[in-house]
Write a protein that holds these residues in place. Sequence first.
Motif, PDB file in Angstrom:
ATOM      1  N   TRP A 156     -38.114 117.297 115.718  1.00  0.00           N
ATOM      2  CA  TRP A 156     -38.573 118.650 116.012  1.00  0.00           C
ATOM      3  C   TRP A 156     -38.212 119.613 114.887  1.00  0.00           C
ATOM      4  O   TRP A 156     -39.008 120.500 114.559  1.00  0.00           O
ATOM      5  CB  TRP A 156     -37.988 119.147 117.332  1.00  0.00           C
ATOM      6  CG  TRP A 156     -38.541 118.499 118.569  1.00  0.00           C
ATOM      7  CD1 TRP A 156     -37.841 118.056 119.656  1.00  0.00           C
ATOM      8  CD2 TRP A 156     -39.919 118.229 118.865  1.00  0.00           C
ATOM      9  NE1 TRP A 156     -38.682 117.526 120.589  1.00  0.00           N
ATOM     10  CE2 TRP A 156     -39.976 117.623 120.134  1.00  0.00           C
ATOM     11  CE3 TRP A 156     -41.126 118.440 118.171  1.00  0.00           C
ATOM     12  CZ2 TRP A 156     -41.165 117.229 120.729  1.00  0.00           C
ATOM     13  CZ3 TRP A 156     -42.313 118.049 118.763  1.00  0.00           C
ATOM     14  CH2 TRP A 156     -42.330 117.449 120.027  1.00  0.00           C
ATOM     15  N   LEU A 157     -37.059 119.443 114.292  1.00  0.00           N
ATOM     16  CA  LEU A 157     -36.691 120.287 113.152  1.00  0.00           C
ATOM     17  C   LEU A 157     -37.697 120.126 112.013  1.00  0.00           C
ATOM     18  O   LEU A 157     -38.157 121.112 111.424  1.00  0.00           O
ATOM     19  CB  LEU A 157     -35.286 119.940 112.662  1.00  0.00           C
ATOM     20  CG  LEU A 157     -34.116 120.448 113.502  1.00  0.00           C
ATOM     21  CD1 LEU A 157     -32.830 119.745 113.086  1.00  0.00           C
ATOM     22  CD2 LEU A 157     -33.961 121.957 113.357  1.00  0.00           C
ATOM     23  N   LEU A 158     -38.036 118.882 111.711  1.00  0.00           N
ATOM     24  CA  LEU A 158     -38.975 118.630 110.614  1.00  0.00           C
ATOM     25  C   LEU A 158     -40.384 119.099 110.960  1.00  0.00           C
ATOM     26  O   LEU A 158     -41.095 119.641 110.100  1.00  0.00           O
ATOM     27  CB  LEU A 158     -38.979 117.144 110.257  1.00  0.00           C
ATOM     28  CG  LEU A 158     -37.725 116.632 109.557  1.00  0.00           C
ATOM     29  CD1 LEU A 158     -37.729 115.105 109.490  1.00  0.00           C
ATOM     30  CD2 LEU A 158     -37.608 117.223 108.150  1.00  0.00           C
ATOM     31  N   GLU A 159     -40.801 118.906 112.208  1.00  0.00           N
ATOM     32  CA  GLU A 159     -42.132 119.355 112.622  1.00  0.00           C
ATOM     33  C   GLU A 159     -42.263 120.869 112.475  1.00  0.00           C
ATOM     34  O   GLU A 159     -43.244 121.377 111.922  1.00  0.00           O
ATOM     35  CB  GLU A 159     -42.382 118.956 114.080  1.00  0.00           C
ATOM     36  CG  GLU A 159     -42.944 117.566 114.266  1.00  0.00           C
ATOM     37  CD  GLU A 159     -44.392 117.473 113.813  1.00  0.00           C
ATOM     38  OE1 GLU A 159     -45.280 117.960 114.533  1.00  0.00           O
ATOM     39  OE2 GLU A 159     -44.625 116.915 112.723  1.00  0.00           O
ATOM     40  N   GLU A 160     -41.279 121.598 112.985  1.00  0.00           N
ATOM     41  CA  GLU A 160     -41.346 123.055 112.901  1.00  0.00           C
ATOM     42  C   GLU A 160     -41.159 123.547 111.471  1.00  0.00           C
ATOM     43  O   GLU A 160     -41.772 124.534 111.056  1.00  0.00           O
ATOM     44  CB  GLU A 160     -40.296 123.686 113.830  1.00  0.00           C
ATOM     45  CG  GLU A 160     -40.544 123.434 115.304  1.00  0.00           C
ATOM     46  CD  GLU A 160     -41.894 123.973 115.772  1.00  0.00           C
ATOM     47  OE1 GLU A 160     -42.340 125.017 115.262  1.00  0.00           O
ATOM     48  OE2 GLU A 160     -42.515 123.334 116.644  1.00  0.00           O
ATOM     49  N   PHE A 161     -40.343 122.844 110.705  1.00  0.00           N
ATOM     50  CA  PHE A 161     -40.125 123.205 109.306  1.00  0.00           C
ATOM     51  C   PHE A 161     -41.415 123.085 108.506  1.00  0.00           C
ATOM     52  O   PHE A 161     -41.789 123.968 107.741  1.00  0.00           O
ATOM     53  CB  PHE A 161     -39.030 122.311 108.707  1.00  0.00           C
ATOM     54  CG  PHE A 161     -38.697 122.607 107.270  1.00  0.00           C
ATOM     55  CD1 PHE A 161     -37.767 123.582 106.947  1.00  0.00           C
ATOM     56  CD2 PHE A 161     -39.301 121.892 106.239  1.00  0.00           C
ATOM     57  CE1 PHE A 161     -37.450 123.847 105.616  1.00  0.00           C
ATOM     58  CE2 PHE A 161     -38.991 122.158 104.910  1.00  0.00           C
ATOM     59  CZ  PHE A 161     -38.068 123.142 104.602  1.00  0.00           C
ATOM     60  N   ARG A 162     -42.138 121.974 108.699  1.00  0.00           N
ATOM     61  CA  ARG A 162     -43.353 121.756 107.907  1.00  0.00           C
ATOM     62  C   ARG A 162     -44.457 122.748 108.271  1.00  0.00           C
ATOM     63  O   ARG A 162     -45.344 123.028 107.466  1.00  0.00           O
ATOM     64  CB  ARG A 162     -43.859 120.323 108.062  1.00  0.00           C
ATOM     65  CG  ARG A 162     -44.551 120.009 109.380  1.00  0.00           C
ATOM     66  CD  ARG A 162     -45.106 118.612 109.387  1.00  0.00           C
ATOM     67  NE  ARG A 162     -45.784 118.281 110.639  1.00  0.00           N
ATOM     68  CZ  ARG A 162     -47.044 118.541 110.906  1.00  0.00           C
ATOM     69  NH1 ARG A 162     -47.800 119.164 110.016  1.00  0.00           N
ATOM     70  NH2 ARG A 162     -47.585 118.184 112.058  1.00  0.00           N
ATOM     71  N   LEU A 163     -44.393 123.288 109.485  1.00  0.00           N
ATOM     72  CA  LEU A 163     -45.409 124.239 109.931  1.00  0.00           C
ATOM     73  C   LEU A 163     -45.073 125.686 109.569  1.00  0.00           C
ATOM     74  O   LEU A 163     -45.906 126.576 109.742  1.00  0.00           O
ATOM     75  CB  LEU A 163     -45.589 124.126 111.452  1.00  0.00           C
ATOM     76  CG  LEU A 163     -46.139 122.786 111.962  1.00  0.00           C
ATOM     77  CD1 LEU A 163     -46.073 122.734 113.483  1.00  0.00           C
ATOM     78  CD2 LEU A 163     -47.555 122.562 111.460  1.00  0.00           C
ATOM     79  N   SER A 164     -43.867 125.914 109.073  1.00  0.00           N
ATOM     80  CA  SER A 164     -43.408 127.266 108.796  1.00  0.00           C
ATOM     81  C   SER A 164     -43.805 127.723 107.396  1.00  0.00           C
ATOM     82  O   SER A 164     -43.582 127.016 106.414  1.00  0.00           O
ATOM     83  CB  SER A 164     -41.886 127.342 108.936  1.00  0.00           C
ATOM     84  OG  SER A 164     -41.394 128.576 108.453  1.00  0.00           O
ATOM     85  N   ALA A 165     -44.363 128.922 107.296  1.00  0.00           N
ATOM     86  CA  ALA A 165     -44.727 129.482 105.996  1.00  0.00           C
ATOM     87  C   ALA A 165     -43.502 129.895 105.194  1.00  0.00           C
ATOM     88  O   ALA A 165     -43.561 129.996 103.966  1.00  0.00           O
ATOM     89  CB  ALA A 165     -45.638 130.688 106.203  1.00  0.00           C
ATOM     90  N   ALA A 166     -42.377 130.126 105.879  1.00  0.00           N
ATOM     91  CA  ALA A 166     -41.159 130.581 105.189  1.00  0.00           C
ATOM     92  C   ALA A 166     -40.345 129.427 104.617  1.00  0.00           C
ATOM     93  O   ALA A 166     -39.525 129.623 103.717  1.00  0.00           O
ATOM     94  CB  ALA A 166     -40.290 131.388 106.145  1.00  0.00           C
ATOM     95  N   ALA A 167     -40.568 128.205 105.117  1.00  0.00           N
ATOM     96  CA  ALA A 167     -39.706 127.066 104.804  1.00  0.00           C
ATOM     97  C   ALA A 167     -39.744 126.697 103.320  1.00  0.00           C
ATOM     98  O   ALA A 167     -40.826 126.581 102.730  1.00  0.00           O
ATOM     99  CB  ALA A 167     -40.111 125.867 105.640  1.00  0.00           C
ATOM    100  N   ARG A 168     -38.549 126.487 102.728  1.00  0.00           N
ATOM    101  CA  ARG A 168     -38.455 126.131 101.311  1.00  0.00           C
ATOM    102  C   ARG A 168     -37.706 124.824 101.054  1.00  0.00           C
ATOM    103  O   ARG A 168     -38.051 124.079 100.133  1.00  0.00           O
ATOM    104  CB  ARG A 168     -37.760 127.264 100.537  1.00  0.00           C
ATOM    105  CG  ARG A 168     -38.657 128.457 100.311  1.00  0.00           C
ATOM    106  CD  ARG A 168     -37.939 129.727  99.909  1.00  0.00           C
ATOM    107  NE  ARG A 168     -36.814 129.576  99.013  1.00  0.00           N
ATOM    108  CZ  ARG A 168     -35.976 130.584  98.721  1.00  0.00           C
ATOM    109  NH1 ARG A 168     -36.155 131.779  99.269  1.00  0.00           N
ATOM    110  NH2 ARG A 168     -34.965 130.387  97.905  1.00  0.00           N
ATOM    111  N   GLN A 169     -36.667 124.516 101.833  1.00  0.00           N
ATOM    112  CA  GLN A 169     -35.880 123.310 101.558  1.00  0.00           C
ATOM    113  C   GLN A 169     -35.186 122.832 102.825  1.00  0.00           C
ATOM    114  O   GLN A 169     -34.666 123.633 103.608  1.00  0.00           O
ATOM    115  CB  GLN A 169     -34.832 123.589 100.474  1.00  0.00           C
ATOM    116  CG  GLN A 169     -34.075 122.339 100.019  1.00  0.00           C
ATOM    117  CD  GLN A 169     -33.019 122.652  98.964  1.00  0.00           C
ATOM    118  OE1 GLN A 169     -32.405 123.713  98.990  1.00  0.00           O
ATOM    119  NE2 GLN A 169     -32.812 121.730  98.035  1.00  0.00           N
TER     120      GLN A 169
END
Length: 326
Positions: free
Chosen positions: A92-105
Amino acid sequence: MLILVTGATGKVGRHFIAGLLDDPRFSNTHIRALCHNRSFDETDRIETARGSIANRDDVANALVGVTHVVHLATCKETPSDVMDVAIKGLFWLLEEFRLSAAARQFILIGGDAAIGHFYYRNDAPLTEATRHQAYPGSYALSKVLEEVMLEQFGIQYGINWCCLRAPWIMEKDDFRYTLSFGDDVFGGPVWKTLVPEADARRYASDGTVPLLRDADGQPLKRNFVHVDDLVSAILAAIDNPRASQQLFNVCLDRPVDYGDVATHLARTRHLESVDIPSQYHSNWMDNAKAKDLLGWQPKYDLKMLIDLAWQYERSENDPRTVWYPG
């Protein structure tokens, strides 16, 4: 920069947050601690998100506006929880991370359990190219699955990930208690079960330490890292372009040799040792890649690890706490 930290109240989490807040490079960085059963003191730079990483809505709420994730939460030998916490939680962390426009690392702290720890014979140093080989139990399996899932999200979606693979993480007087024949032993082996009961009581009273021998009868070599060195590696990896989609071994320059431990404690503290045979295998994690690409260097060596552990004096408000079994 807003960093979501899972496992924020644990050993590494507490040290990481303190280290980041003290580092002038991150003076404008804020922390969001995702907490489930425990809590974290909030400040003008630290906020808390409540929930479980096994719940997608909780994870989605925690990731709002987050630029970086440092994933420290884990689950030891508790089969009833490990898939929810370690596997579903990371998913779930990775799913939401990949969908986030703010995510960098996305930074994951892995473990040498993914490459077998001291359960399997290896004829060369353990590098980042060493194949996955979990030892029996749910924890080691989860560490393999975490690393594979993280890499696959990089392949499938191009996310900027980094995995820092650490062996057993030490702080304060931890190392001293890894060698105790008493009930206060930290981690394994549980030495008192490997000798006659009367001997175990005597060894615990005298401060005798185990000299663990490997399957070939030689003093076992086993990998460790001090929490301060792991934190410095995390800080070195944040926004480092050379860390992108890379796995790094983060450990002492040399594995801990139980023979050297016994020799040093005999010389400096007049403690005796007793041979403990085993079917474990010596191994040596190679940290050259982290040194080369991250410019990282461990500060601790064997003597520092021993001396600081024996010199450490706990205050009444600093009890030894083991947060998980295994």
